[in-house]
Design an enzyme around this catalytic site. Structure first.
Site, PDB file in Angstrom:
ATOM      1  N   LYS A   1       0.838  -1.213   0.000  1.00 36.16           N
ATOM      2  CA  LYS A   1       0.000   0.000   0.000  1.00 36.16           C
ATOM      3  C   LYS A   1       0.869   1.259   0.000  1.00 36.16           C
ATOM      4  O   LYS A   1       0.620   2.187  -0.756  1.00 36.16           O
ATOM      5  CB  LYS A   1      -0.920   0.041   1.243  1.00 36.16           C
ATOM      6  CG  LYS A   1      -1.932  -1.082   1.317  1.00 36.16           C
ATOM      7  CD  LYS A   1      -2.907  -0.890   2.472  1.00 36.16           C
ATOM      8  CE  LYS A   1      -2.270  -0.883   3.853  1.00 36.16           C
ATOM      9  NZ  LYS A   1      -1.633  -2.159   4.244  1.00 36.16           N
TER      10      LYS A   1
ATOM     11  N   ARG B   1      -9.524   0.941   8.812  1.00 32.92           N
ATOM     12  CA  ARG B   1      -9.146  -0.447   9.103  1.00 32.92           C
ATOM     13  C   ARG B   1     -10.236  -1.182   9.865  1.00 32.92           C
ATOM     14  O   ARG B   1     -10.087  -2.367  10.131  1.00 32.92           O
ATOM     15  CB  ARG B   1      -7.865  -0.467   9.934  1.00 32.92           C
ATOM     16  CG  ARG B   1      -6.579  -0.685   9.128  1.00 32.92           C
ATOM     17  CD  ARG B   1      -5.410  -0.506  10.065  1.00 32.92           C
ATOM     18  NE  ARG B   1      -4.246  -1.254   9.713  1.00 32.92           N
ATOM     19  CZ  ARG B   1      -3.124  -0.710   9.219  1.00 32.92           C
ATOM     20  NH1 ARG B   1      -3.065   0.582   8.971  1.00 32.92           N
ATOM     21  NH2 ARG B   1      -2.077  -1.466   8.985  1.00 32.92           N
TER      22      ARG B   1
ATOM     23  N   ARG C   1      11.735  -6.667   5.367  1.00 32.50           N
ATOM     24  CA  ARG C   1      11.616  -5.227   5.078  1.00 32.50           C
ATOM     25  C   ARG C   1      12.543  -4.398   5.979  1.00 32.50           C
ATOM     26  O   ARG C   1      12.666  -4.655   7.171  1.00 32.50           O
ATOM     27  CB  ARG C   1      10.163  -4.817   5.310  1.00 32.50           C
ATOM     28  CG  ARG C   1       9.892  -3.360   5.062  1.00 32.50           C
ATOM     29  CD  ARG C   1       8.435  -3.129   4.844  1.00 32.50           C
ATOM     30  NE  ARG C   1       7.668  -3.081   6.084  1.00 32.50           N
ATOM     31  CZ  ARG C   1       6.385  -2.724   6.124  1.00 32.50           C
ATOM     32  NH1 ARG C   1       5.749  -2.423   5.017  1.00 32.50           N
ATOM     33  NH2 ARG C   1       5.740  -2.697   7.267  1.00 32.50           N
TER      34      ARG C   1
ATOM     35  N   ARG D   1      11.288  -2.389  11.587  1.00 33.62           N
ATOM     36  CA  ARG D   1      10.212  -1.968  12.506  1.00 33.62           C
ATOM     37  C   ARG D   1       9.955  -3.071  13.531  1.00 33.62           C
ATOM     38  O   ARG D   1      10.012  -4.251  13.214  1.00 33.62           O
ATOM     39  CB  ARG D   1       8.924  -1.706  11.707  1.00 33.62           C
ATOM     40  CG  ARG D   1       8.916  -0.353  11.042  1.00 33.62           C
ATOM     41  CD  ARG D   1       7.792  -0.181  10.062  1.00 33.62           C
ATOM     42  NE  ARG D   1       6.500  -0.698  10.499  1.00 33.62           N
ATOM     43  CZ  ARG D   1       5.371  -0.513   9.825  1.00 33.62           C
ATOM     44  NH1 ARG D   1       5.378   0.184   8.703  1.00 33.62           N
ATOM     45  NH2 ARG D   1       4.239  -1.024  10.254  1.00 33.62           N
TER      46      ARG D   1
ATOM     47  N   ARG E   1      -0.657  -9.375  13.097  1.00 38.84           N
ATOM     48  CA  ARG E   1      -1.194  -8.278  12.279  1.00 38.84           C
ATOM     49  C   ARG E   1      -2.067  -8.820  11.152  1.00 38.84           C
ATOM     50  O   ARG E   1      -3.090  -8.231  10.806  1.00 38.84           O
ATOM     51  CB  ARG E   1      -0.049  -7.437  11.690  1.00 38.84           C
ATOM     52  CG  ARG E   1       0.660  -6.607  12.740  1.00 38.84           C
ATOM     53  CD  ARG E   1       1.995  -6.097  12.245  1.00 38.84           C
ATOM     54  NE  ARG E   1       1.893  -5.116  11.182  1.00 38.84           N
ATOM     55  CZ  ARG E   1       2.901  -4.810  10.357  1.00 38.84           C
ATOM     56  NH1 ARG E   1       4.063  -5.436  10.458  1.00 38.84           N
ATOM     57  NH2 ARG E   1       2.734  -3.893   9.452  1.00 38.84           N
TER      58      ARG E   1
HETATM   59  P1  AMP Z   1       1.054   0.515   9.098  1.00 40.38           P
HETATM   60  O1  AMP Z   1       2.218   1.440   8.978  1.00 40.38           O
HETATM   61  O2  AMP Z   1      -0.088   0.907   8.191  1.00 40.38           O
HETATM   62  O3  AMP Z   1       1.419  -0.935   8.948  1.00 40.38           O
HETATM   63  O4  AMP Z   1       0.487   0.685  10.599  1.00 40.38           O
HETATM   64  C1  AMP Z   1       1.305   0.365  11.703  1.00 40.38           C
HETATM   65  C2  AMP Z   1       0.465   0.202  12.949  1.00 40.38           C
HETATM   66  O5  AMP Z   1      -0.204   1.443  13.237  1.00 40.38           O
HETATM   67  C3  AMP Z   1      -0.652  -0.816  12.853  1.00 40.38           C
HETATM   68  O6  AMP Z   1      -0.203  -2.151  13.105  1.00 40.38           O
HETATM   69  C4  AMP Z   1      -1.592  -0.323  13.961  1.00 40.38           C
HETATM   70  O7  AMP Z   1      -1.073  -0.628  15.250  1.00 40.38           O
HETATM   71  C5  AMP Z   1      -1.492   1.185  13.789  1.00 40.38           C
HETATM   72  N1  AMP Z   1      -2.489   1.657  12.815  1.00 40.38           N
HETATM   73  C6  AMP Z   1      -2.268   2.119  11.546  1.00 40.38           C
HETATM   74  N2  AMP Z   1      -3.415   2.480  10.957  1.00 40.38           N
HETATM   75  C7  AMP Z   1      -4.403   2.232  11.850  1.00 40.38           C
HETATM   76  C8  AMP Z   1      -5.819   2.361  11.830  1.00 40.38           C
HETATM   77  N3  AMP Z   1      -6.453   2.824  10.748  1.00 40.38           N
HETATM   78  N4  AMP Z   1      -6.509   2.001  12.936  1.00 40.38           N
HETATM   79  C9  AMP Z   1      -5.882   1.546  14.045  1.00 40.38           C
HETATM   80  N5  AMP Z   1      -4.557   1.378  14.132  1.00 40.38           N
HETATM   81  C10 AMP Z   1      -3.812   1.715  13.049  1.00 40.38           C
END
Ligand code: AMP
Length: 215
Positions: A13, A88, A127, A160, A171
């Protein structure tokens, strides 16, 4: 262009959002980046959010909705945006629909990037991300010229906390349980296009452009 990119962690994404942002002159609104920034800025709920994120769980809807709503009201979003990692949950999707109704600015499309679970795990576990500019690398498929150093800006690469294998599996489970229902939600609204997320970055980008009627 007002677009939502749906897809499990590791589906690409962020990478595709960056390409689309450049092509459509739209803002890249990444929920994960905004949350990481808010944590780094030491916001009042930052410590709790940090541990939730490290475990691969979702930050409470209210917190995320507030951050995204504020972001979408900024001037650079007026001409369009690519939403990456939001919504989400169904509650977030409904909150987004309400905000966009208020702004008289409905979504143009929702793209669902679909990738097999085995591929997702190997993409995420390998990654590495640049601490300074956010450029992504992969130890096998896109290694940097110098190990641990960003080709783009020369800063350090890191893994990360939530890209460790146990957390990745968690996840993916969270995605299946909480986010996958959004595919049906947006399909019903006639906005959804499903995209095969396997292949090279360029192949996937071409599929997305075709789905947007632009290639
Ligand atoms: P990402 O960088 O999109 O993989 O997001 C990293 C982490 O941020 C996720 O595993 C969640 O803990 C939190 N997070 C990101 N977007 C959301 C969302 N829309 N709702 C809740 N938690 C989020």
């Amino acid at each position: 262009m007002r677009l939502v990119l749906l897809g499990p962690p590791g589906a690409g994404k962020g990478t595709q959002a960056r390409l689309l942002t450049a092509k459509f002159d739209a803002a890249h609104v990444s929920a994960g980046d905004l949350l990481r920034q808010a944590v780094a800025d030491g916001s009042e709920w930052g410590q709790t959010a940090k541990s939730i994120m490290a475990q691969g769980a979702l930050v409470p809807d209210g917190v995320v909705i507030e951050i995204i709503e504020k972001r979408l009201r900024q001037p650079d979003c007026a001409s369009g945006y690519i939403l990456d990692g939001f919504p989400r949950t169904l509650r977030q999707a409904e909150a987004l629909s309400d905000v966009l109704k208020m702004l008289y600015a409905p979504l143009d499309r929702v793209i669902s990037l679909e990738v097999s679970e085995d591929d997702l795990v190997s993409r995420l576990a390998g990654r590495r991300v640049c601490r300074a500019c956010g450029t992504m690398f992969h130890v096998d498929t896109k290694p940097p010229v110098r190990i641990g150093v960003c080709d783009n800006c020369g800063d350090q690469l890191f893994q990360r906390d939530d890209d460790k294998e146990d957390t990745i599996r968690h996840r993916l489970r969270v995605y299946r349980e909480q986010t996958e229902p959004l595919i049906a939600y947006y399909n019903k609204m006639g906005l959804l296009r499903r995209i095969d997320g396997h292949g090279t970055i360029e192949e996937i980008a071409r599929r997305i452009h075709r789905a947007l009627g632009d290639g």
